[in-house]
Scaffold this motif. Structure first.
Motif, PDB file in Angstrom:
ATOM      1  N   GLY A  88       0.813  -1.219   0.000  1.00 30.64           N
ATOM      2  CA  GLY A  88       0.000   0.000   0.000  1.00 30.64           C
ATOM      3  C   GLY A  88       0.846   1.268   0.000  1.00 30.64           C
ATOM      4  O   GLY A  88       0.722   2.101  -0.896  1.00 30.64           O
ATOM      5  N   PRO A  89       1.737   1.412   0.988  1.00 33.59           N
ATOM      6  CA  PRO A  89       2.539   2.640   1.041  1.00 33.59           C
ATOM      7  C   PRO A  89       3.429   2.835  -0.184  1.00 33.59           C
ATOM      8  O   PRO A  89       3.717   3.965  -0.562  1.00 33.59           O
ATOM      9  CB  PRO A  89       3.406   2.452   2.292  1.00 33.59           C
ATOM     10  CG  PRO A  89       2.706   1.442   3.106  1.00 33.59           C
ATOM     11  CD  PRO A  89       1.979   0.552   2.158  1.00 33.59           C
ATOM     12  N   ALA A  90       3.872   1.738  -0.782  1.00 35.29           N
ATOM     13  CA  ALA A  90       4.799   1.866  -1.916  1.00 35.29           C
ATOM     14  C   ALA A  90       4.074   2.192  -3.217  1.00 35.29           C
ATOM     15  O   ALA A  90       4.708   2.554  -4.199  1.00 35.29           O
ATOM     16  CB  ALA A  90       5.610   0.584  -2.079  1.00 35.29           C
ATOM     17  N   SER A  91       2.749   2.042  -3.231  1.00 33.02           N
ATOM     18  CA  SER A  91       2.058   2.174  -4.514  1.00 33.02           C
ATOM     19  C   SER A  91       2.022   3.625  -4.990  1.00 33.02           C
ATOM     20  O   SER A  91       2.012   3.874  -6.188  1.00 33.02           O
ATOM     21  CB  SER A  91       0.636   1.630  -4.407  1.00 33.02           C
ATOM     22  OG  SER A  91      -0.161   2.515  -3.658  1.00 33.02           O
ATOM     23  N   HIS A  92       2.009   4.580  -4.080  1.00 29.91           N
ATOM     24  CA  HIS A  92       1.876   5.992  -4.439  1.00 29.91           C
ATOM     25  C   HIS A  92       0.718   6.179  -5.408  1.00 29.91           C
ATOM     26  O   HIS A  92       0.768   7.040  -6.280  1.00 29.91           O
ATOM     27  CB  HIS A  92       3.163   6.533  -5.070  1.00 29.91           C
ATOM     28  CG  HIS A  92       4.370   6.394  -4.200  1.00 29.91           C
ATOM     29  ND1 HIS A  92       4.549   7.106  -3.052  1.00 29.91           N
ATOM     30  CD2 HIS A  92       5.459   5.582  -4.291  1.00 29.91           C
ATOM     31  CE1 HIS A  92       5.699   6.767  -2.485  1.00 29.91           C
ATOM     32  NE2 HIS A  92       6.267   5.837  -3.207  1.00 29.91           N
ATOM     33  N   GLY A  93      -0.291   5.315  -5.310  1.00 35.18           N
ATOM     34  CA  GLY A  93      -1.470   5.440  -6.149  1.00 35.18           C
ATOM     35  C   GLY A  93      -1.272   5.041  -7.602  1.00 35.18           C
ATOM     36  O   GLY A  93      -2.114   5.304  -8.439  1.00 35.18           O
ATOM     37  N   ARG A  94      -0.141   4.413  -7.924  1.00 41.06           N
ATOM     38  CA  ARG A  94       0.102   4.040  -9.324  1.00 41.06           C
ATOM     39  C   ARG A  94       0.184   2.529  -9.460  1.00 41.06           C
ATOM     40  O   ARG A  94       0.902   1.871  -8.727  1.00 41.06           O
ATOM     41  CB  ARG A  94       1.407   4.666  -9.809  1.00 41.06           C
ATOM     42  CG  ARG A  94       1.345   6.184  -9.912  1.00 41.06           C
ATOM     43  CD  ARG A  94       2.740   6.743 -10.043  1.00 41.06           C
ATOM     44  NE  ARG A  94       3.418   6.148 -11.187  1.00 41.06           N
ATOM     45  CZ  ARG A  94       3.592   6.780 -12.340  1.00 41.06           C
ATOM     46  NH1 ARG A  94       3.133   7.991 -12.483  1.00 41.06           N
ATOM     47  NH2 ARG A  94       4.222   6.202 -13.323  1.00 41.06           N
ATOM     48  N   ASP A  95      -0.552   1.992 -10.431  1.00 41.90           N
ATOM     49  CA  ASP A  95      -0.609   0.537 -10.600  1.00 41.90           C
ATOM     50  C   ASP A  95       0.754  -0.055 -10.952  1.00 41.90           C
ATOM     51  O   ASP A  95       1.087  -1.156 -10.520  1.00 41.90           O
ATOM     52  CB  ASP A  95      -1.620   0.173 -11.693  1.00 41.90           C
ATOM     53  CG  ASP A  95      -3.040   0.389 -11.224  1.00 41.90           C
ATOM     54  OD1 ASP A  95      -3.214   0.731 -10.036  1.00 41.90           O
ATOM     55  OD2 ASP A  95      -3.963   0.222 -12.029  1.00 41.90           O
ATOM     56  N   GLU A  96       1.569   0.679 -11.750  1.00 48.82           N
ATOM     57  CA  GLU A  96       2.880   0.139 -12.130  1.00 48.82           C
ATOM     58  C   GLU A  96       3.716  -0.127 -10.886  1.00 48.82           C
ATOM     59  O   GLU A  96       4.460  -1.101 -10.829  1.00 48.82           O
ATOM     60  CB  GLU A  96       3.667   1.110 -13.014  1.00 48.82           C
ATOM     61  CG  GLU A  96       2.956   1.596 -14.239  1.00 48.82           C
ATOM     62  CD  GLU A  96       2.278   2.911 -13.949  1.00 48.82           C
ATOM     63  OE1 GLU A  96       1.114   2.844 -13.488  1.00 48.82           O
ATOM     64  OE2 GLU A  96       2.868   3.979 -14.168  1.00 48.82           O
ATOM     65  N   ASN A  97       3.596   0.766  -9.900  1.00 48.23           N
ATOM     66  CA  ASN A  97       4.379   0.589  -8.685  1.00 48.23           C
ATOM     67  C   ASN A  97       3.982  -0.683  -7.950  1.00 48.23           C
ATOM     68  O   ASN A  97       4.831  -1.394  -7.426  1.00 48.23           O
ATOM     69  CB  ASN A  97       4.211   1.799  -7.767  1.00 48.23           C
ATOM     70  CG  ASN A  97       4.944   3.008  -8.302  1.00 48.23           C
ATOM     71  OD1 ASN A  97       5.857   2.862  -9.105  1.00 48.23           O
ATOM     72  ND2 ASN A  97       4.544   4.184  -7.881  1.00 48.23           N
TER      73      ASN A  97
ATOM     74  N   GLY B  60       8.905   4.393 -22.751  1.00 45.04           N
ATOM     75  CA  GLY B  60       7.589   4.102 -23.295  1.00 45.04           C
ATOM     76  C   GLY B  60       6.535   3.713 -22.273  1.00 45.04           C
ATOM     77  O   GLY B  60       5.363   3.624 -22.600  1.00 45.04           O
ATOM     78  N   GLY B  61       6.965   3.422 -21.022  1.00 44.43           N
ATOM     79  CA  GLY B  61       6.005   3.074 -19.988  1.00 44.43           C
ATOM     80  C   GLY B  61       5.373   1.698 -20.141  1.00 44.43           C
ATOM     81  O   GLY B  61       4.383   1.387 -19.487  1.00 44.43           O
ATOM     82  N   ILE B 197       3.292   9.002 -24.961  1.00 44.82           N
ATOM     83  CA  ILE B 197       2.438   7.821 -24.825  1.00 44.82           C
ATOM     84  C   ILE B 197       2.501   7.284 -23.404  1.00 44.82           C
ATOM     85  O   ILE B 197       1.491   6.889 -22.815  1.00 44.82           O
ATOM     86  CB  ILE B 197       2.863   6.748 -25.847  1.00 44.82           C
ATOM     87  CG1 ILE B 197       2.466   7.195 -27.251  1.00 44.82           C
ATOM     88  CG2 ILE B 197       2.238   5.402 -25.513  1.00 44.82           C
ATOM     89  CD1 ILE B 197       3.059   6.345 -28.347  1.00 44.82           C
ATOM     90  N   ARG B 198       3.720   7.295 -22.833  1.00 44.00           N
ATOM     91  CA  ARG B 198       3.874   6.824 -21.448  1.00 44.00           C
ATOM     92  C   ARG B 198       3.023   7.683 -20.508  1.00 44.00           C
ATOM     93  O   ARG B 198       2.327   7.163 -19.641  1.00 44.00           O
ATOM     94  CB  ARG B 198       5.343   6.904 -21.040  1.00 44.00           C
ATOM     95  CG  ARG B 198       5.584   6.554 -19.594  1.00 44.00           C
ATOM     96  CD  ARG B 198       6.993   6.897 -19.162  1.00 44.00           C
ATOM     97  NE  ARG B 198       7.182   8.343 -19.072  1.00 44.00           N
ATOM     98  CZ  ARG B 198       8.364   8.936 -18.972  1.00 44.00           C
ATOM     99  NH1 ARG B 198       9.465   8.215 -18.975  1.00 44.00           N
ATOM    100  NH2 ARG B 198       8.455  10.252 -18.886  1.00 44.00           N
ATOM    101  N   ASP B 199       3.100   8.999 -20.692  1.00 34.65           N
ATOM    102  CA  ASP B 199       2.453   9.885 -19.729  1.00 34.65           C
ATOM    103  C   ASP B 199       0.950   9.941 -19.910  1.00 34.65           C
ATOM    104  O   ASP B 199       0.207  10.038 -18.935  1.00 34.65           O
ATOM    105  CB  ASP B 199       3.058  11.292 -19.829  1.00 34.65           C
ATOM    106  CG  ASP B 199       4.498  11.299 -19.333  1.00 34.65           C
ATOM    107  OD1 ASP B 199       4.865  10.328 -18.641  1.00 34.65           O
ATOM    108  OD2 ASP B 199       5.245  12.239 -19.643  1.00 34.65           O
ATOM    109  N   ASN B 200       0.484   9.901 -21.132  1.00 31.29           N
ATOM    110  CA  ASN B 200      -0.958   9.882 -21.366  1.00 31.29           C
ATOM    111  C   ASN B 200      -1.230   9.459 -22.804  1.00 31.29           C
ATOM    112  O   ASN B 200      -1.201  10.267 -23.718  1.00 31.29           O
ATOM    113  CB  ASN B 200      -1.564  11.265 -21.100  1.00 31.29           C
ATOM    114  CG  ASN B 200      -3.083  11.209 -21.111  1.00 31.29           C
ATOM    115  OD1 ASN B 200      -3.682  10.325 -21.731  1.00 31.29           O
ATOM    116  ND2 ASN B 200      -3.704  12.132 -20.414  1.00 31.29           N
ATOM    117  N   GLU B 201      -1.521   8.157 -22.958  1.00 28.32           N
ATOM    118  CA  GLU B 201      -1.648   7.619 -24.303  1.00 28.32           C
ATOM    119  C   GLU B 201      -2.829   8.227 -25.056  1.00 28.32           C
ATOM    120  O   GLU B 201      -2.715   8.543 -26.245  1.00 28.32           O
ATOM    121  CB  GLU B 201      -1.779   6.088 -24.249  1.00 28.32           C
ATOM    122  CG  GLU B 201      -1.826   5.481 -25.637  1.00 28.32           C
ATOM    123  CD  GLU B 201      -1.625   3.988 -25.638  1.00 28.32           C
ATOM    124  OE1 GLU B 201      -1.075   3.453 -24.648  1.00 28.32           O
ATOM    125  OE2 GLU B 201      -2.012   3.352 -26.618  1.00 28.32           O
ATOM    126  N   ALA B 202      -3.941   8.402 -24.351  1.00 28.96           N
ATOM    127  CA  ALA B 202      -5.130   8.942 -25.021  1.00 28.96           C
ATOM    128  C   ALA B 202      -4.857  10.350 -25.529  1.00 28.96           C
ATOM    129  O   ALA B 202      -5.210  10.693 -26.667  1.00 28.96           O
ATOM    130  CB  ALA B 202      -6.318   8.927 -24.053  1.00 28.96           C
TER     131      ALA B 202
END
Lengths: 295, 320
Positions: A88-97, B60-61, B197-202
């Motif tokens: 949870g804490p490491a996610s920083h709200g981003r799914d990639e994390n 590219g993300g 694209i990485r930052d906002n693809e749409a």
């Protein structure tokens, strides 16, 4: 062409193996359905649970089936703590994390096990390991039959939990609309952690049903993790029934593919190869799975 | 260092690349120790591996969890072309890169055509790596599970060197080429598309960026560069088997370096490779050579980096 008994045995074997896959996939699909993350640490968690069952058996003489509540509770606690304190804490709200952190947890767990237990493959000796039941001429191993029952019971229990309890309603609310749920007074972080905990508890149960007829080594989870993903993707992300059906489909595909491979002289690897090809095909052409709605 | 660096420092980037190239060239004057050169060569190899991932993942993300796929294709292309078909290593080099590019195009065309993103893309790369691992175990010309051992033939014409300096210059040259590729990405229109694209693809697509083709080009570059690192691995260590080639270790190393160093930065893969190799060397000295310790450490590093330093070491430097 293999004769009918071999074919029947392969079918039964596939179905019982599929039940184990379904058990593992149930936890994964719950975590995905609510947290919308793919838990790469799932296989490593299974490995950890298998070692817990092994140590309880060899150290304290606790039978795997007796160990079921202990291991399940322990895995729940581990999952709750992991989500609350690490993921949870490491996610920083981003799914990639989240993706990367669960991968990190998986690498860490697997290699700690390698340090602690070496790469030896271990099994346990239960009095019933080779006991079989004769069902219409096909011999079914008792541990595998137990796994089949366990998978069905577990699916029913999760269904009840999600559909009929207040916790289930909170989980569904968080899955659907995080901010809205938070505004209604639901502690979202707590629900996330509960879900992750329940997901790993499923893995704990699966480990208890698996070890009597299987083995454990530090990389055992790797083999299951892609299979569990396949089952979840096939059944539809977040669908329990899908996970159950997907488990059986994959188990049968593996055992029948293996049988076909042996019969045709291509070797047993055909079964595994079949799973991954099914996986890629489903991801590409029907990512919502058989029972899931996209998104 | 006190003032903020300009956003696009093409001259500064090129100067750093030139400095790195000079350092590699002059290194043998400083040390002839085999162990030291070996460590530098492995670090540069990891840099090239990380550069491949960084093009697709950092710029590219698109996070690949199965870059061992390209590494293994390059390694097996090198070994099979030389051992089964008697092709010279220098000719095998562009062929291996082409094989990596082709596999990248295949995976990319499938995955991006059907709009796979995030975890789905990560999964599909992982699954492809597994498929190739099983195939490498099954197919006759790969030597199966036993693997392939490249015969010793220490002539520069066979891309094998009696001295480690030869490998240092060879792999160093490719790392430098990789940096130049990164500098180009950082300062070119194509690189800007990729970052958009990485930052906002749409939003990028709405502004007319052909997201599919840009991502496809990125995975092709990633496949080609990563495959060359696989070829160098075989030339240097003379052995490959399915689990080394397509197993998780190189997939993890490929993504960990850029993440530790700084995703989407020009020098992140080098910084990450140096830090990780220093880290695993020092733990090896501390706790002897217990298998698993250094990878367990990698796992912990990955968690800590994502938790506390999502921008990597380069991100930390830039904030100052």
């Amino acid at each position: 062409m293999p004769d009918a008994t071999i074919l029947a045995a392969a079918l039964v074997n596939g179905a019982t193996q599929g039940a184990i896959y379904a058990l593992i996939a149930l936890g994964l699909t719950l975590i995905y359905g609510v947290l919308h993350i793919i838990n790469f640490a799932h296989g490593a968690a299974l490995m950890a649970a298998l070692y817990a069952v092994l140590l309880l058996f060899t150290g304290l003489g606790v039978d795997p089936y007796v160990a079921l509540p202990i291991v399940t509770a322990g895995m729940f606690a581990l999952g709750y703590a992991l989500q609350r304190m690490v993921i949870g804490p490491a996610s920083h709200g981003r799914d990639e994390n989240i993706l990367l952190v669960t991968l990190g947890v998986a690498i860490l767990l697997e290699n700690l096990a390698l340090v602690a237990f070496k790469s030896d493959t271990r099994t346990i000796d239960t009095p019933y390991a080779f006991a079989t039941v004769d069902v219409g001429g096909v011999l079914i191993a008792v541990p595998k039959l137990a796994a089949l029952g366990g998978a069905l019971a577990m699916t029913a229990a999760l269904f009840w939990l999600i559909e009929r309890t207040d916790l289930g309603r909170a989980i569904r609310a968080v899955a659907k609309e995080r901010q809205g749920a938070r505004l209604c007074g639901i502690d979202v972080e707590h629900v996330f952690a509960l879900c992750y905990g329940i997901g790993l508890a499923c893995v704990g149960a699966a480990a208890c049903f698996l070890l009597p007829s299987y083995y454990v080594n530090p990389t055992v989870g790797g083999g299951f993790v892609l299979i569990a993903f396949t089952v979840v993707v096939l059944g539809g992300m977040g669908s329990f029934v899908g996970a159950l059906v997907g488990g059986f489909v994959v188990g049968l595909a593996e055992s029948l593919g293996g049988l076909a491979g042996i019969t045709l002289g291509w070797g047993e690897n055909m079964g595994q190869l079949g799973i991954f090809l099914v996986f890629i095909a489903v991801l590409l052409f029907r990512p919502q799975g058989l029972f899931g709605a996209r998104g | 260092m006190g003032s903020r660096a300009p956003a696009t420092g093409l001259g500064r980037d090129l100067a750093v690349v030139a400095a790195i190239a000079t350092a590699i060239l002059l290194l043998p004057l400083g040390t002839q120790s085999g162990a030291a050169l070996h460590a530098v060569i492995l670090t540069l190899l990891a840099t090239v591996l990380g550069q491949g991932w960084n093009i697709l993942g950092g710029f590219g993300g698109q996070f690949s969890f199965g870059n061992a796929l390209f590494f293994g294709v390059g390694a097996y292309a090198a070994a099979v072309l030389q051992m089964r078909l008697g092709i010279n290593a220098w000719i095998a080099l562009p062929l291996a890169a082409a094989a990596g590019a082709a596999v990248g195009a295949l995976v990319g065309a499938l995955a991006f055509r059907y709009g796979l993103k995030g975890s789905y893309f990560a999964l599909v790369t992982l699954a492809f790596a597994e498929v190739f691992r099983i195939l490498a175990n099954m197919l006759p010309f790969t030597g199966g599970g036993v693997g392939l051992m490249l015969p010793l033939d220490t002539r520069a014409a066979a891309m094998q060197f009696a001295s480690r300096v030869g490998y240092l210059y060879l792999i160093g040259a490719f790392a430098v080429a990789g940096f130049l590729l990164h500098v180009w990405l950082r300062h070119s229109r194509f690189g800007a598309w990729l970052v958009a694209i990485r930052d906002n693809e749409a939003a990028a697509a709405a502004l007319g960026v052909d997201a599919f083709r840009v991502k496809l080009a990125a995975i092709v570059l990633c496949g080609a560069l990563t495959a060359t690192s696989g070829l160098f691995y075989v030339q240097y260590l003379h052995y490959i088997d399915p689990n080394i080639a397509f197993g998780p270790a190189f997939s993890v190393e490929a993504l960990l370096g850029p993440i530790v160093g700084g995703m989407g930065t020009v020098f992140g893969p080098l910084v990450g490779a140096i830090v990780l190799h220093a880290l695993s060397e020092s733990t090896r000295n501390l706790v002897a050579d217990v298998p698993g310790v250094s990878l367990a450490l990698y796992g912990a590093v990955l968690i800590v980096m994502v938790r506390y330093m999502p921008g990597g070491i380069m991100g930390l430097l830039r904030r100052r």
